[in-house]
Design an enzyme around this catalytic site. Structure first.
Site, PDB file in Angstrom:
ATOM      1  N   ASP A 196       0.845  -1.182   0.000  1.00 41.21           N
ATOM      2  CA  ASP A 196       0.000   0.000   0.000  1.00 41.21           C
ATOM      3  C   ASP A 196       0.888   1.243   0.000  1.00 41.21           C
ATOM      4  OD1 ASP A 196      -2.336   1.823   0.794  1.00 41.21           O
ATOM      5  OD2 ASP A 196      -3.303  -0.137   0.903  1.00 41.21           O
ATOM      6  N   HIS A 202      -3.845   5.828   3.824  1.00 36.06           N
ATOM      7  CA  HIS A 202      -4.510   4.595   3.402  1.00 36.06           C
ATOM      8  C   HIS A 202      -3.863   3.340   3.975  1.00 36.06           C
ATOM      9  CE1 HIS A 202      -6.181   1.576   0.554  1.00 36.06           C
ATOM     10  NE2 HIS A 202      -7.216   2.385   0.551  1.00 36.06           N
ATOM     11  N   ASN A 210     -13.947   0.455  -6.483  1.00 33.31           N
ATOM     12  CA  ASN A 210     -14.918   1.415  -5.940  1.00 33.31           C
ATOM     13  C   ASN A 210     -15.546   2.326  -6.999  1.00 33.31           C
ATOM     14  OD1 ASN A 210     -13.972   0.419  -3.496  1.00 33.31           O
ATOM     15  ND2 ASN A 210     -12.709   2.201  -3.059  1.00 33.31           N
ATOM     16  N   SER A 229     -11.645  -1.298  -0.062  1.00 33.39           N
ATOM     17  CA  SER A 229     -10.345  -1.380   0.608  1.00 33.39           C
ATOM     18  C   SER A 229     -10.518  -1.848   2.040  1.00 33.39           C
ATOM     19  CB  SER A 229      -9.653  -0.009   0.606  1.00 33.39           C
ATOM     20  OG  SER A 229      -9.161   0.321  -0.655  1.00 33.39           O
TER      21      SER A 229
END
Length: 433
Positions: free
Chosen positions: A44, A77, A170, A232
């Protein structure tokens, strides 16, 4: 809805805001497993290892660009994903907790120094450094199999018994983002508190399971807390669940862990009696305690993953069987072959005409197979158009989570409590956001 007069959140408000804790009944779950000894790689934007809810749970990790971004995150994130998986809170019930608070996080930065994706390299590095689960809460619009390096990396994880969990995406699309669409990856969709699919979740045949992904209170870089929505977050919950299972059942393969997850799901009313996997829910919604405790057969090593793990042969193809029912034929397998004669005895005559028809049919079948294989090879050998960035087009993910007020509402960017405001980072030039 933004509001400027939000009160400062107290510690208990942050924990109380984690509706998923009671949804999964974590106290009951933790009596069975807390994920001890399991390493979960989070590929990530980097993880803030100094966050009080993650302190001591984050390993050094890896940044392929050599800039130390694995533990110096470029945005919130990666820290939020790590927190959902393995946060342990702090003090006396302060902060947030993840599903597997005794697991370790292996933070791996997603890009190279030039901003391009390092995903295949990252996956292999995670496998070689002890990860048993890899969380990929990122995505692009690349087609499955269109990047041989990524496909090979997924196969490498399969060969070494590592479960990869990927987000569906998404964008309200009817296609699952890469790498979630790669065979061998457990693709995850998101649901809200009522069990309804989050409207922005992508759908497609690759989706295997859904998990909570709406109004999720999360840890953010700099010791702060935020609230976020998306596949996520749902993916991180499934990765945390996989960590609990790998600690509880170390003898199970990655495919068998995935099988246990999808065989014990909660099946929404809309799927009762329907053929599954459904393109939105997969086999159903993650049921954590049931996955840990239900008495079900381990099944074949590849479970429902297919791809590099081998032919998909379970779970069963109806929603009742996906919830643990018995007697249905495994999905993805051919029915047993019957006698050519249709009689009870192999010697009970087959006429010459019938034999000629069978032989002729076999020749036609061989010709068709040759044509299909040749066409498949031509497609596999195709080269992406010039200028196509690694693993797909520009990222299509939502902005960073908003600061959390402690009352289930987002608030304008501002210091949380008495902490300093989070630093502002320039946009990263890489395929994942």
């Amino acid at each position: 809805m933004l509001f400027s007069g939000a009160p400062v959140a107290s510690a208990d408000q942050v924990r109380d805001g984690q509706w998923v804790n009671s949804y999964f009944n974590l106290d009951k779950v933790w009596a069975v497993s807390k994920g001890d000894g399991v390493i979960v790689a989070v590929i990530d934007s980097g993880v803030d290892a100094s966050h009080p809810d993650l302190a001591g749970s984050v390993l050094p990790g890896y940044d392929p660009g050599g800039q130390g971004l694995n533990t110096n995150p470029t945005d919130d994130h990666g820290t939020s994903i790590a927190g959902i998986i393995a946060a342990h809170g702090h003090g006396s019930g302060d902060g947030v907790v993840g599903l597997a608070p005794s697991a370790k996080i292996l933070p791996i930065y997603k890009g190279k120094a030039d901003g391009t994706s390092a995903l295949p390299e990252d996956i292999k590095w995670a496998v070689d450094h002890g990860a048993k689960v890899i969380n990929l809460s990122l995505g692009s619009d690349a087609k499955a199999g269109s990047r041989s390096a990524l496909t090979e990396a997924v196969a490498y994880a399969a060969k070494n018994d590592v479960l990869i969990v990927g987000a569906a995406g998404n964008e309200s699309l009817k296609t699952v983002d890469s790498p979630g669409n790669e065979p061998g990856v457990l693709a995850v969709s998101a649901v809200d508190k009522s069990g309804a699919i989050w409207p922005r979740a992508n759908s497609g045949p690759e989706v295997k399971i859904a998990a909570p992904g709406v109004d999720i209170v999360i840890a953010c870089a700099g010791g702060k807390y935020c609230i976020g929505d998306g596949t996520s977050e749902a993916t991180a919950y499934v990765s945390g669940a996989a960590a609990l299972l790998r600690a509880k059942y170390p003898e199970l393969t990655a495919g068998q862990v995935a099988s246990r997850l999808v065989k014990t799901v909660q099946v929404p009313a809309s799927l009762q009696g329907a053929k599954v996997p459904d393109s939105r829910y997969g086999y159903g919604i993650l049921a954590l305690y049931e996955a840990l405790t239900k008495d079900i057969p381990a099944g074949p090593p590849q479970g429902p993953l297919g791809g590099a793990f081998g032919a998909t042969s379970e779970p069963s193809s109806t929603s009742s069987a996906a919830a643990g029912g018995a007697g249905a034929s495994p999905a993805g397998t051919l029915p047993p072959l019957h006698s050519v004669s249709g009689g009870s005895s192999a010697s009970s005559g087959v006429g010459t005409g019938a034999l000629v028809a069978v032989v002729g049919g076999a020749v036609v079948l061989v010709v068709v197979i040759v044509i299909v294989v040749a066409a498949s090879r031509r497609r596999a050998a195709s080269v992406p158009p010039p200028g196509h960035p690694p693993y797909g087009a520009a990222p299509r993910w939502p902005p960073a989570p908003q600061q959390y007020s402690g009352q289930g509402q987002p608030m304008p960017p501002q210091p949380y409590g008495n902490q300093a405001a989070p630093p502002q980072y320039p946009p990263q030039q890489n395929p994942y956001n």
